[in-house]
Design an enzyme around this catalytic site. Structure first.
Site, PDB file in Angstrom:
ATOM      1  N   CYS A 290      -0.174  -1.274  -0.294  1.00 49.44           N
ATOM      2  CA  CYS A 290      -0.105   0.288   0.250  1.00 49.44           C
ATOM      3  C   CYS A 290       0.814   1.314  -0.235  1.00 49.44           C
ATOM      4  O   CYS A 290       1.297   1.980   1.167  1.00 49.44           O
ATOM      5  CB  CYS A 290      -0.788  -0.006   1.422  1.00 49.44           C
ATOM      6  SG  CYS A 290      -2.106   1.754   1.604  1.00 49.44           S
TER       7      CYS A 290
ATOM      8  N   HIS B 234      -3.794   1.386   8.118  1.00 47.28           N
ATOM      9  CA  HIS B 234      -4.214   0.523   7.300  1.00 47.28           C
ATOM     10  C   HIS B 234      -5.653  -0.116   7.370  1.00 47.28           C
ATOM     11  O   HIS B 234      -6.718  -0.139   6.171  1.00 47.28           O
ATOM     12  CB  HIS B 234      -3.269  -0.325   6.322  1.00 47.28           C
ATOM     13  CG  HIS B 234      -3.801  -0.985   4.562  1.00 47.28           C
ATOM     14  ND1 HIS B 234      -3.203   0.393   3.979  1.00 47.28           N
ATOM     15  CD2 HIS B 234      -4.620  -2.167   5.047  1.00 47.28           C
ATOM     16  CE1 HIS B 234      -4.200  -1.207   2.951  1.00 47.28           C
ATOM     17  NE2 HIS B 234      -4.646  -2.169   3.705  1.00 47.28           N
TER      18      HIS B 234
ATOM     19  N   ASN C  80     -13.857   8.608  -1.387  1.00 43.86           N
ATOM     20  CA  ASN C  80     -14.845   7.002  -1.540  1.00 43.86           C
ATOM     21  C   ASN C  80     -14.628   6.053  -0.436  1.00 43.86           C
ATOM     22  O   ASN C  80     -13.065   5.619  -0.833  1.00 43.86           O
ATOM     23  CB  ASN C  80     -14.143   6.593  -3.355  1.00 43.86           C
ATOM     24  CG  ASN C  80     -14.472   8.063  -4.056  1.00 43.86           C
ATOM     25  OD1 ASN C  80     -15.827   8.544  -3.846  1.00 43.86           O
ATOM     26  ND2 ASN C  80     -13.281   8.411  -4.841  1.00 43.86           N
TER      27      ASN C  80
ATOM     28  N   HIS D 176      -6.297   1.127   2.074  1.00 46.44           N
ATOM     29  CA  HIS D 176      -6.465   2.634   3.224  1.00 46.44           C
ATOM     30  C   HIS D 176      -7.548   3.585   3.593  1.00 46.44           C
ATOM     31  O   HIS D 176      -7.368   3.850   1.819  1.00 46.44           O
ATOM     32  CB  HIS D 176      -4.643   3.164   2.626  1.00 46.44           C
ATOM     33  CG  HIS D 176      -4.459   3.494   3.794  1.00 46.44           C
ATOM     34  ND1 HIS D 176      -3.568   3.098   4.561  1.00 46.44           N
ATOM     35  CD2 HIS D 176      -4.407   5.208   5.067  1.00 46.44           C
ATOM     36  CE1 HIS D 176      -2.807   3.668   5.877  1.00 46.44           C
ATOM     37  NE2 HIS D 176      -3.569   4.925   5.717  1.00 46.44           N
TER      38      HIS D 176
ATOM     39  N   HIS E 126      -8.519   6.816   3.179  1.00 48.44           N
ATOM     40  CA  HIS E 126      -8.449   8.077   2.828  1.00 48.44           C
ATOM     41  C   HIS E 126      -9.231   8.768   2.400  1.00 48.44           C
ATOM     42  O   HIS E 126     -10.213   8.458   1.695  1.00 48.44           O
ATOM     43  CB  HIS E 126      -7.442   8.237   1.660  1.00 48.44           C
ATOM     44  CG  HIS E 126      -7.989   7.277   0.350  1.00 48.44           C
ATOM     45  ND1 HIS E 126      -7.664   6.000   0.536  1.00 48.44           N
ATOM     46  CD2 HIS E 126      -7.118   7.524  -0.488  1.00 48.44           C
ATOM     47  CE1 HIS E 126      -8.491   5.286  -0.794  1.00 48.44           C
ATOM     48  NE2 HIS E 126      -7.449   6.988  -1.589  1.00 48.44           N
TER      49      HIS E 126
ATOM     50  N   GLN F   5     -10.204  12.658  -0.510  1.00 50.55           N
ATOM     51  CA  GLN F   5      -9.195  13.611  -1.893  1.00 50.55           C
ATOM     52  C   GLN F   5     -10.215  14.867  -1.877  1.00 50.55           C
ATOM     53  O   GLN F   5     -10.826  15.165  -1.136  1.00 50.55           O
ATOM     54  CB  GLN F   5      -9.387  12.868  -2.783  1.00 50.55           C
ATOM     55  CG  GLN F   5      -9.196  11.077  -3.881  1.00 50.55           C
ATOM     56  CD  GLN F   5      -9.165  10.756  -5.007  1.00 50.55           C
ATOM     57  OE1 GLN F   5      -8.271  11.561  -4.950  1.00 50.55           O
ATOM     58  NE2 GLN F   5     -10.301   9.615  -4.977  1.00 50.55           N
TER      59      GLN F   5
END
Length: 355
Positions: free
Chosen positions: A63, A128, A168, A179, A181, A183
């Site tokens: 990752c 993670h 998403n 992982h 996260h 945007q």
């Protein structure tokens, strides 16, 4: 970073020590993107062919969003972090696009421009195997502050017209890295959905003198049937016009144009209610719910007095083992058909036991 991209650490303690040197050998970041104007729908479309080669579902051991170790170097040079933001390696829009020449006219009615803008990745935790729903309210507050900081910074860029913070979650949604996260996209235009909502708000204000978003919130608070959760500063409800099987909108009780304008109290109280809703989503079918979480903020320079910050959270899962696909009517004509009445959806979410 080794290829010239920017990385920013947001630490929760003053004594945090981070490794800032990226020792990877990477070629200089160079991407080309273009936006083309669809004259039929009056919308911009981004063309970014370099994204075809972006990382796709790597094994956990590879990752790129995990902290770096002495045996494996990732996008984050430090062996630890709280929240970190960096420029996307495969962006749809780039700051370099602002310096690109305008594409030559090919004689058609399709206008072309460089894909100026910026795309950033926000890692919510170094763990993670975690998820946003497992964050502490204190970490969510940090993330809200990050969204506010990046929105304010990106809105100030002369070629940016709108900033969009989103997450998403789940392979069903199309996530390529699992992982935790999100945007941030900084667009060189006002997005079609925002433009359409603000046009509706304009017409409603001209007709009634009131703010359309505030009216939607007030109606839901008055009726109560579709409210999922609420606290002193926020209300979470399933809108009467929900398009998705499970869709919740979270509104602050005070009209503000964007995340930077939220008060400390509003930022603090967002985490508990948002975590509650996310955990109810996961409890519905006793499995992690795929979702999109999308902040609707005002454009950088226009109609900021009309806009009303709110978060839209929705899932394509309509039942255990069943997904809502955007088929002919939705994809071809833009007409959504929801299989679950919003009132039923709200009741199911209220009944779900948040884990």
């Amino acid at each position: 970073m080794a290829d010239g991209r920017e990385i920013i650490y947001f630490d929760e303690t003053d004594d945090a020590v981070r490794e800032l040197y990226d020792s990877r050998e990477l070629p200089p970041a160079h991407t080309l993107s273009q936006v083309r104007y669809d004259p039929l729908l009056a919308e911009w479309v981004a063309i970014a062919s370099h994204r075809q080669s972006r990382t796709f579902l790597p094994p956990t051991s590879e990752c790129p969003l995990d902290p770096s170790t002495k045996d494996r170097l990732t996008e984050i040079p430090s062996p630890a972090y709280d929240v970190v933001v960096f420029e996307n390696r495969f962006p749809s829009f780039t700051t370099g696009g602002a310096d690109e020449p305008v594409p030559s006219d090919d004689g058609t009615v399709v206008t072309r421009r460089p894909g100026a803008g910026r795309c950033e990745v926000v890692c919510f935790t170094s763990d993670h195997d975690s998820s946003f729903s497992q964050l502490t309210p204190e970490r969510v507050r940090t993330v809200v502050d990050v969204w506010a900081d990046r929105t304010e910074t990106l809105n100030a860029l002369p070629f940016v017209e709108q900033v969009f913070c989103f997450e998403n979650r789940g392979e069903e949604i199309g996530v390529t890295l699992d992982h935790p996260h999100g945007q941030i996209y900084a667009y060189p235009f006002v997005t079609p959905r925002t433009r359409r909502m603000l046009d509706s708000a304009h017409r409603h204000r001209d007709r009634t003198g009131e703010n359309l978003f505030a009216r939607v919130l007030a109606d839901e608070q008055r009726i109560g049937e579709r409210i999922v959760a609420s606290n002193e500063h926020w209300t979470a409800f399933v809108p009467a016009f929900a398009r998705w099987p499970f869709e919740v909108h979270l509104y602050p009780h005070r009209q503000v144009p964007g995340i930077p304008e939220l008060s400390d109290a509003e930022r603090d109280s967002f985490g508990p209610i948002y975590l509650d809703v996310l955990r109810r989503f996961d409890a519905l079918f006793d499995t992690p719910m795929p979702y999109i979480s999308a902040w609707h903020q005002a454009p950088a320079r226009v109609d900021r007095d009309l806009a009303y910050l709110h978060l839209q959270l929705f899932s394509i899962r309509r039942e255990a083992g069943k997904l809502k696909y955007l088929a002919g009517s939705e994809s071809g004509m833009g007409v959504f058909i929801n299989d679950i009445p919003p009132e039923r959806s709200a009741a199911l979410l209220r009944e779900a036991t948040a884990q």
